[in-house]
Design a protein around this motif. Structure first.
Motif, PDB file in Angstrom:
ATOM      1  N   LEU A  81      -9.349  -2.810  28.635  1.00  0.00           N
ATOM      2  CA  LEU A  81     -10.394  -3.295  29.296  1.00  0.00           C
ATOM      3  C   LEU A  81     -10.407  -3.350  30.674  1.00  0.00           C
ATOM      4  CD1 LEU A  81     -12.790  -5.897  30.166  1.00  0.00           C
ATOM      5  CD2 LEU A  81     -10.915  -7.533  29.960  1.00  0.00           C
ATOM      6  N   THR A  82      -9.282  -2.925  30.748  1.00  0.00           N
ATOM      7  CA  THR A  82      -8.396  -2.357  32.202  1.00  0.00           C
ATOM      8  C   THR A  82      -8.139  -0.793  32.590  1.00  0.00           C
ATOM      9  OG1 THR A  82      -6.597  -4.110  32.410  1.00  0.00           O
ATOM     10  CG2 THR A  82      -6.420  -1.882  33.581  1.00  0.00           C
ATOM     11  N   ARG A  83      -8.290  -0.016  31.047  1.00  0.00           N
ATOM     12  CA  ARG A  83      -8.581   0.761  31.427  1.00  0.00           C
ATOM     13  C   ARG A  83     -10.077   1.257  31.727  1.00  0.00           C
ATOM     14  NH1 ARG A  83      -5.944   3.844  26.052  1.00  0.00           N
ATOM     15  NH2 ARG A  83      -3.911   2.776  26.969  1.00  0.00           N
ATOM     16  N   ARG A  84     -10.872   0.130  31.095  1.00  0.00           N
ATOM     17  CA  ARG A  84     -12.201   0.898  30.774  1.00  0.00           C
ATOM     18  C   ARG A  84     -12.949   0.471  32.708  1.00  0.00           C
ATOM     19  NH1 ARG A  84     -16.494  -2.946  28.094  1.00  0.00           N
ATOM     20  NH2 ARG A  84     -15.396  -2.110  26.028  1.00  0.00           N
ATOM     21  N   GLY A  85     -12.296  -0.378  33.248  1.00  0.00           N
ATOM     22  CA  GLY A  85     -12.569  -0.416  34.475  1.00  0.00           C
ATOM     23  C   GLY A  85     -12.602   0.636  35.160  1.00  0.00           C
ATOM     24  N   ARG A  86     -11.104   1.348  35.377  1.00  0.00           N
ATOM     25  CA  ARG A  86     -10.685   2.195  35.747  1.00  0.00           C
ATOM     26  C   ARG A  86     -12.170   3.689  36.242  1.00  0.00           C
ATOM     27  NH1 ARG A  86      -4.407   2.751  35.155  1.00  0.00           N
ATOM     28  NH2 ARG A  86      -4.178   0.870  35.400  1.00  0.00           N
ATOM     29  N   ARG A  87     -12.603   3.758  34.972  1.00  0.00           N
ATOM     30  CA  ARG A  87     -13.721   4.691  34.940  1.00  0.00           C
ATOM     31  C   ARG A  87     -14.575   4.603  36.156  1.00  0.00           C
ATOM     32  NH1 ARG A  87     -14.454   6.334  28.870  1.00  0.00           N
ATOM     33  NH2 ARG A  87     -11.491   6.584  28.815  1.00  0.00           N
ATOM     34  N   SER A 116      -9.358  -6.508  36.351  1.00  0.00           N
ATOM     35  CA  SER A 116      -9.497  -7.881  36.128  1.00  0.00           C
ATOM     36  C   SER A 116      -8.664  -9.156  36.257  1.00  0.00           C
ATOM     37  CB  SER A 116     -10.760  -7.575  35.219  1.00  0.00           C
ATOM     38  OG  SER A 116     -10.172  -7.955  34.182  1.00  0.00           O
ATOM     39  N   PRO A 117     -10.165 -10.620  36.068  1.00  0.00           N
ATOM     40  CA  PRO A 117      -8.920 -11.468  35.842  1.00  0.00           C
ATOM     41  C   PRO A 117      -8.865 -11.805  34.329  1.00  0.00           C
ATOM     42  CG  PRO A 117     -10.511 -12.041  37.353  1.00  0.00           C
ATOM     43  CD  PRO A 117     -10.616 -10.094  36.884  1.00  0.00           C
ATOM     44  N   LEU A 118      -9.820 -11.384  33.654  1.00  0.00           N
ATOM     45  CA  LEU A 118      -9.104 -11.602  32.181  1.00  0.00           C
ATOM     46  C   LEU A 118      -8.264 -10.189  31.323  1.00  0.00           C
ATOM     47  CD1 LEU A 118     -11.005 -12.751  29.756  1.00  0.00           C
ATOM     48  CD2 LEU A 118     -12.329 -10.651  29.456  1.00  0.00           C
ATOM     49  N   GLY A 127      -0.654 -11.153  19.130  1.00  0.00           N
ATOM     50  CA  GLY A 127      -0.165 -11.143  20.845  1.00  0.00           C
ATOM     51  C   GLY A 127      -0.197  -9.727  20.978  1.00  0.00           C
ATOM     52  N   PHE A 128       0.182  -8.959  19.875  1.00  0.00           N
ATOM     53  CA  PHE A 128      -0.067  -7.360  20.391  1.00  0.00           C
ATOM     54  C   PHE A 128      -1.472  -6.508  20.577  1.00  0.00           C
ATOM     55  CE2 PHE A 128       4.381  -6.462  18.674  1.00  0.00           C
ATOM     56  CZ  PHE A 128       5.231  -6.526  20.067  1.00  0.00           C
ATOM     57  N   ALA A 129      -2.067  -7.333  19.624  1.00  0.00           N
ATOM     58  CA  ALA A 129      -3.827  -7.207  19.755  1.00  0.00           C
ATOM     59  C   ALA A 129      -4.841  -7.625  20.797  1.00  0.00           C
ATOM     60  CB  ALA A 129      -4.463  -7.955  18.515  1.00  0.00           C
ATOM     61  N   ILE A 130      -3.803  -8.440  21.778  1.00  0.00           N
ATOM     62  CA  ILE A 130      -5.159  -9.226  22.688  1.00  0.00           C
ATOM     63  C   ILE A 130      -4.208  -8.395  23.758  1.00  0.00           C
ATOM     64  CG2 ILE A 130      -4.473 -10.952  24.254  1.00  0.00           C
ATOM     65  CD1 ILE A 130      -5.126 -13.012  21.965  1.00  0.00           C
ATOM     66  N   GLY A 131      -3.245  -8.509  23.914  1.00  0.00           N
ATOM     67  CA  GLY A 131      -2.483  -6.942  24.610  1.00  0.00           C
ATOM     68  C   GLY A 131      -3.161  -5.695  24.183  1.00  0.00           C
ATOM     69  N   ALA A 132      -3.261  -4.827  23.555  1.00  0.00           N
ATOM     70  CA  ALA A 132      -3.904  -4.070  23.408  1.00  0.00           C
ATOM     71  C   ALA A 132      -5.581  -3.772  24.146  1.00  0.00           C
ATOM     72  CB  ALA A 132      -4.598  -3.871  22.340  1.00  0.00           C
ATOM     73  N   ALA A 133      -5.753  -5.342  23.609  1.00  0.00           N
ATOM     74  CA  ALA A 133      -7.563  -5.345  24.114  1.00  0.00           C
ATOM     75  C   ALA A 133      -8.283  -5.632  25.320  1.00  0.00           C
ATOM     76  CB  ALA A 133      -8.336  -6.685  23.162  1.00  0.00           C
ATOM     77  N   GLY A 134      -6.754  -6.117  26.488  1.00  0.00           N
ATOM     78  CA  GLY A 134      -6.639  -6.454  27.553  1.00  0.00           C
ATOM     79  C   GLY A 134      -6.051  -4.969  28.148  1.00  0.00           C
ATOM     80  N   ASN A 135      -5.202  -4.114  27.743  1.00  0.00           N
ATOM     81  CA  ASN A 135      -5.141  -2.939  27.616  1.00  0.00           C
ATOM     82  C   ASN A 135      -6.354  -2.520  27.971  1.00  0.00           C
ATOM     83  OD1 ASN A 135      -3.647  -0.394  29.206  1.00  0.00           O
ATOM     84  ND2 ASN A 135      -2.755  -0.354  27.240  1.00  0.00           N
TER      85      ASN A 135
END
Length: 79
Positions: free
Chosen positions: A73-79, A8-10, A63-71
């Motif tokens: 989000l990406t994993r949730r989109g794959r399900r 996702s773009p987010l 930065g690490f917290a935002i990166g973990a949240a983005g990761n």
């Protein structure tokens, strides 16, 4: 040609923001401690005078917290 990666773009934006905060915070700490390397110097405007070390450390953690949240989000989109 189609891509199988439906990112996702987010999630992409969070990855970019993660890189900017971690790299900028680390370079700010190096600059404060050693006086050299001031990569991404525009982040110095976010650090209040007298609290630079704390601000740069907070940027790295954020930065690490935002990166973990983005990761996540990406994993949730794959399900």
């Amino acid at each position: 040609m189609t891509s199988t990666n439906s990112k996702s773009p987010l999630a992409g934006l969070s990855g970019l923001l993660c890189f900017i905060l971690v790299a900028g915070g680390a370079s700010g700490l190096l600059h404060e401690w050693f006086g050299w390397i001031h990569f991404m110097g525009f982040l110095r405007f976010l650090a209040p005078e007298g609290y630079e070390i704390y601000s740069y450390a907070l940027m790295i953690v954020l930065g690490f917290a935002i990166g973990a949240a983005g990761n996540a989000l990406t994993r949730r989109g794959r399900r």
